[in-house]
Structures are given as structure tokens and as C-alpha cells.
Design a protein around this motif. Structure first.
Motif, short mmCIF file in Angstrom:
data_model
loop_
_atom_site.label_atom_id
_atom_site.label_comp_id
_atom_site.label_asym_id
_atom_site.label_seq_id
_atom_site.Cartn_x
_atom_site.Cartn_y
_atom_site.Cartn_z
N THR A 241 62.51 -52.41 -14.93
CA THR A 241 62.67 -51.05 -15.49
C THR A 241 62.58 -51.07 -17.02
O THR A 241 62.12 -50.09 -17.62
CB THR A 241 64.01 -50.44 -15.06
OG1 THR A 241 65.08 -51.34 -15.42
CG2 THR A 241 64.04 -50.18 -13.56
N GLN A 244 58.96 -51.01 -17.89
CA GLN A 244 58.31 -49.75 -17.56
C GLN A 244 58.78 -48.59 -18.45
O GLN A 244 57.98 -47.73 -18.84
CB GLN A 244 58.57 -49.40 -16.09
CG GLN A 244 57.90 -50.37 -15.12
CD GLN A 244 58.29 -50.10 -13.68
OE1 GLN A 244 59.10 -49.23 -13.39
NE2 GLN A 244 57.70 -50.85 -12.76
N THR A 245 60.07 -48.57 -18.77
CA THR A 245 60.60 -47.44 -19.54
C THR A 245 60.50 -47.65 -21.04
O THR A 245 60.42 -46.68 -21.80
CB THR A 245 62.07 -47.17 -19.17
OG1 THR A 245 62.85 -48.35 -19.45
CG2 THR A 245 62.20 -46.81 -17.70
#
Length: 478
Positions: A241, A244-245
Motif C-alpha cells: 500500500t 501504491q499510495t
């Protein structure tokens, strides 16, 4: 007006007589004491009033007229109609407001801790072979030519770049040639360059959390968005994450000896980071700041050499292996970026100190550097053991010790709810540097409560005394 009141005692005596009068009149005009359109006495009259030569007054008047402070015509000399601010007091917060936004976080006063007990990152300066270094410098100056007094090559002296590349290939497993090596003014300068060369304002930079504040400062100054990535027993541990973020443009790592906690980044984690960095177009900044002082086996090979064309900029410094005042570090950039980096530095950052760089190359090539490292590994191992023993003796049960496998410092985590910041301030007043671990935290994660303690400068015979002094400060905070 009594013009003698404008003059400070002794201002119009000796060789400075005419210049002293000039300065006094100029200051009075700028301060508004002599307001615009004020008519000044004639040169003869003022000379008589001040008991000085008329030529001195003429000089002052003519100089002030040439600068636009006075106007002279047939009717006499008067103050020019200048538009000067009436207030001599700077407005509130004017000092900060004149700084750029990226520099305002650094406006607060910073304590100078150099050469106090437990200062981390400073080697044992008393044990550096100064005489051998002086001889290398002397030989370098003897061989020097007038062209060495001009600006040098933007990447640094070729002889030093070759020596560093050979040292890194043999000792650190770095895959490079001299064209990839760029001499800098130390790690902080390298970090500043990386932030400007390889990222734009608004890009994301990852740092270890807790992590090196010098890297965070360089990224803040470059207006990057900083994300702290938590650590586990294998080092920095980004989740999918995170990629991705907040995909990073730069990833700052201290894989051989994590700063400040001292963990070693596992091989599996290193390979994962290299693969993900390549996938997301990120560049890893590998800071190998004190890998020369590993004691549990041979120094671990650098991440830079683990895969072909690794997306890594490798940083090194002589501040810890030799001495900080040398102000010499280096960075090794990927081969395909070397020419572009050289072009940029040629236009923006001319280099100097060619003679010192040549001396450093000789120091390395002659074996002086390796000999010094061997002596320091032995010395620092003894001082680390002395610190560990003293910490367990005086603070056993209150702390957990980290980072003893390498480097020049230990970190201790407090097992009780003390304020490491308050203790750090109290210790500094007593001549001890116990940097609070909580100050190395980025973001909203829970900070580690404890201290970074450098042992390189503290002789073994004084270690117990100094640690006990710190223990007394800690225990008094209970």
C-alpha cells in the motif's frame, strides 16, 4: 546644530580624520538626524568648529555628494531629499519572513554538540595520524602547479576518483568506474545534490522511520514530500500500500548500519527494494556512512552491486573514517546518468581543493587509509565493549541496547516512560550529548524513547565515569 555630537570619540583623529567625518555625516543622514533639505555649514566653518583641516571636510562633502547624500550648488551644501524609512526597528517576524518557505523550518537555534562526550558521528580525532597526513599534504603541494589554484574539475580530481572507485570495488562490492564517482563536500552536500538532481519539488521521498534527520532536512529544503517508513528486525519494511499510495521518487536508506537504531537490512529486503524501485521508477540513495567499522564479520556488500544497473546512488564520506574538517565525501551515480550529472555540476557547482584531493588519493593508494581503518576498528571495538558494559552496569533493567555490530555509536531505548527530550537537554548542560531518539521520528508513528550515544571519542578508562553521569541524570528523572 552641534556637529561635534555626531562624532564618536577618536573618530576624527589620526589617519581616519576625513573618513571619520564622512561616516558620521552619512550615518546621521541615514538615521534622519540630518533631515532632507538641511543646510550644512560651509567647509571652512565646519572645519573650524571641529578643529580639523578644511580639506578633510571638503573630502567628506564631495564623497557624500558623489554618493547622492548631499546636494551642492552656489548657495551651499544641503542634505538630498532621500526617502528613508522612519522606523529603525525591524518589524515583528521580519527575520523569518525574509527566508524562503523551505528554509524557515531551520530558523530555530541549533545546539553545537561537537567534541562533547557521546557525540555521535565524530571519530576519535586524537588517534588520527596527523603527521602522516601532513606529509601527504606537503608532497601534494610540492608537486602542485599554478593551474591547481584555479577551479578544478566539477566531478573532482581524477586521481582521487580512481582511488575511491578501486577502494569501493575491492572493499564494498560497488560496481563502478571512476567516471561514476563525484567528489562532494560530505554526505550532507551529497544529499542536497541528490534532492536537486533527481527529484522535483512536490515529489515524494521515503526515509527510514526513525531515520537520519540530515536526509530529512535535505529533502525539506528541496520541497519534497517526506514519508517515513517503519522498521522491523530486517530494516525498512514498506508495504504494498505504501508503494501504491505514496510511490517514491527517492528512497533514502542506511542498509549496512541503520541510523539511528543500528539494524542491518536483510538480503531479501534489499533485493525486494531494488526490484520495486525499478518497477516504480524510484532511485535508492544508499548512505554507507560508517560501513568500514563493522565488527561482526566482514562489511556487508553494498546494495549498489547486487544487480546490474541498480537504481542506486551510493554515498560515502571521509568525515567518519578520517576527520570531519576534511569536508570530503563522494557519490557514485548510475553509469547512464554520469555524463548528465557532470554537465549539471560543471555549470552549477565548480570545485576546488585540488591539492587536498591529490593528497587524499595518495593517502589511500599508499596504504595509509587502510592502516588507519584497521587501527580504528580495534579501538572502536574496545570502546563499544566498554560502553556496553557500563550501560548494563548502571542502567541494566531500564534500557535495551541496539546497534553494536558496526559503526561508532549505540542506541538505547528506555523501558520506562521517561522524557528523552528533557533528559537530553539536562545531559547537554553537564557536557554529555545524549541525542533523543524521539526526535528522529517522521510522521504520526509512535516515537522510540531513548538516546543515541557515540563512543568513538570516549577513552575506555573514562567510559564508566561518563555513563554513570548519564545514568544519574536518567534516574533523577524517574
Amino acid at each position: 546644530m552641534d556637529y561635534s555630537l555626531l562624532l564618536k570619540p577618536g573618530q576624527t583623529t589620526g589617519r581616519s580624520r576625513q573618513h571619520g567625518l564622512y561616516e558620521a555625516l552619512r550615518a546621521a543622514i541615514l538615521a534622519g538626524t540630518l533631515s532632507p533639505a538641511t543646510r550644512l555649514p560651509s567647509s571652512r566653518q565646519l572645519a573650524q568648529e571641529l578643529s580639523m583641516a578644511r580639506n578633510s571636510v571638503i573630502y567628506a562633502y564631495e564623497q557624500l555628494a558623489a554618493e547622492g547624500f548631499l546636494l551642492a550648488d552656489r548657495s551651499g551644501t544641503k542634505v538630498a531629499p532621500l526617502k528613508l524609512g522612519s522606523s529603525q526597528t525591524p518589524p515583528a517576524n521580519s527575520s523569518v519572513s525574509l527566508l524562503s518557505r523551505r528554509c524557515q523550518p531551520f530558523a530555530a537555534r541549533f545546539s553545537d554538540e561537537t567534541l562533547q562526550a557521546f557525540t555521535p558521528g565524530v571519530p576519535s580525532l586524537a588517534d588520527f595520524p596527523i603527521a602522516r597526513w601532513q606529509r601527504a599534504l606537503a608532497r601534494s603541494w610540492q608537486k602542485s602547479t599554478p593551474d591547481k589554484l584555479a577551479y578544478g574539475h566539477a566531478a573532482g580530481e581524477d586521481v582521487l576518483r580512481e582511488a575511491i572507485a578501486a577502494h569501493l570495488r575491492a572493499g564494498r562490492g560497488v560496481v563502478c568506474d571512476a567516471s561514476q564517482v563525484f567528489i562532494t563536500d560530505g554526505t550532507q552536500n551529497s544529499l542536497d545534490l541528490c534532492a536537486r538532481l533527481f527529484a522535483d519539488a512536490g515529489d515524494t521521498a521515503w526515509i527510514e522511520n526513525p531515520g537520519y534527520t540530515g536526509a530529512a532536512n535535505a529533502f525539506i529544503a528541496a520541497e519534497l514530500n517526506i514519508t517515513g517508513i517503519a522498521l522491523d528486525q530486517d530494516g525498512i519494511a514498506p508495504q504494498e500500500t505504501d508503494w501504491q499510495t505514496a510511490p517514491p521518487r527517492l528512497i533514502y536508506l542506511t542498509p549496512s548500519h541503520q541510523y539511528p537504531l543500528g539494524s542491518v537490512l536483510s538480503l531479501e529486503r534489499r533485493l525486494m527494494l531494488l526490484q520495486q524501485a525499478r518497477k516504480y521508477g524510484s532511485l535508492i540513495i544508499e548512505d554507507d556512512y560508517d560501513s568500514e567499522f563493522r565488527r561482526d564479520g566482514q562489511p556487508l556488500p553494498a546494495m549498489q552491486g547486487l544487480m546490474p544497473h541498480a537504481p542506486v546512488v551510493y554515498l560515502g564520506t571521509f568525515s567518519k573514517s578520517m576527520f570531519p574538517a576534511l569536508r570530503t565525501g563522494f557519490m557514485v551515480v548510475p553509469a547512464h546518468l554520469a555524463a548528465m550529472v557532470e554537465n549539471m555540476l560543471s555549470q552549477c557547482q565548480p570545485r576546488g581543493r585540488q591539492t587536498e584531493q591529490s593528497a587524499l588519493a595518495e593517502f589511500i593508494n599508499s596504504g595509509g587509509f587502510s592502516s588507519h581503518l584497521r587501527a580504528m576498528r580495534k579501538l572502536y571495538a574496545a570502546r563499544r565493549d566498554a560502553m556496553s558494559e557500563a550501560l548494563n552496569k548502571h542502567l541494566g533493567g531500564l534500557i535495551t541496547i541496539y546497534g553494536g555490530s558496526s559503526g561508532m555509536h549505540l542506541s538505547i531505548a528506555l523501558d520506562h516512560a521517561f522524557s528523552d527530550q528533557a533528559i537530553s537537554e539536562a545531559a547537554l548542560k553537564q557536557g554529555l550529548v545524549a541525542r533523543a531518539l524521539s526526535s528522529y521520528t517522521t510522521g504520526n508513528q509512535s516515537p522510540v524513547n531513548g538516546f543515541i550515544l557515540g563512543y568513538a571519542q570516549v577513552p575506555c578508562e573514562r567510559m564508566d565515569e561518563k555513563v554513570k553521569q548519564l545514568a544519574d541524570i536518567i534516574c533523577s528523572a524517574k
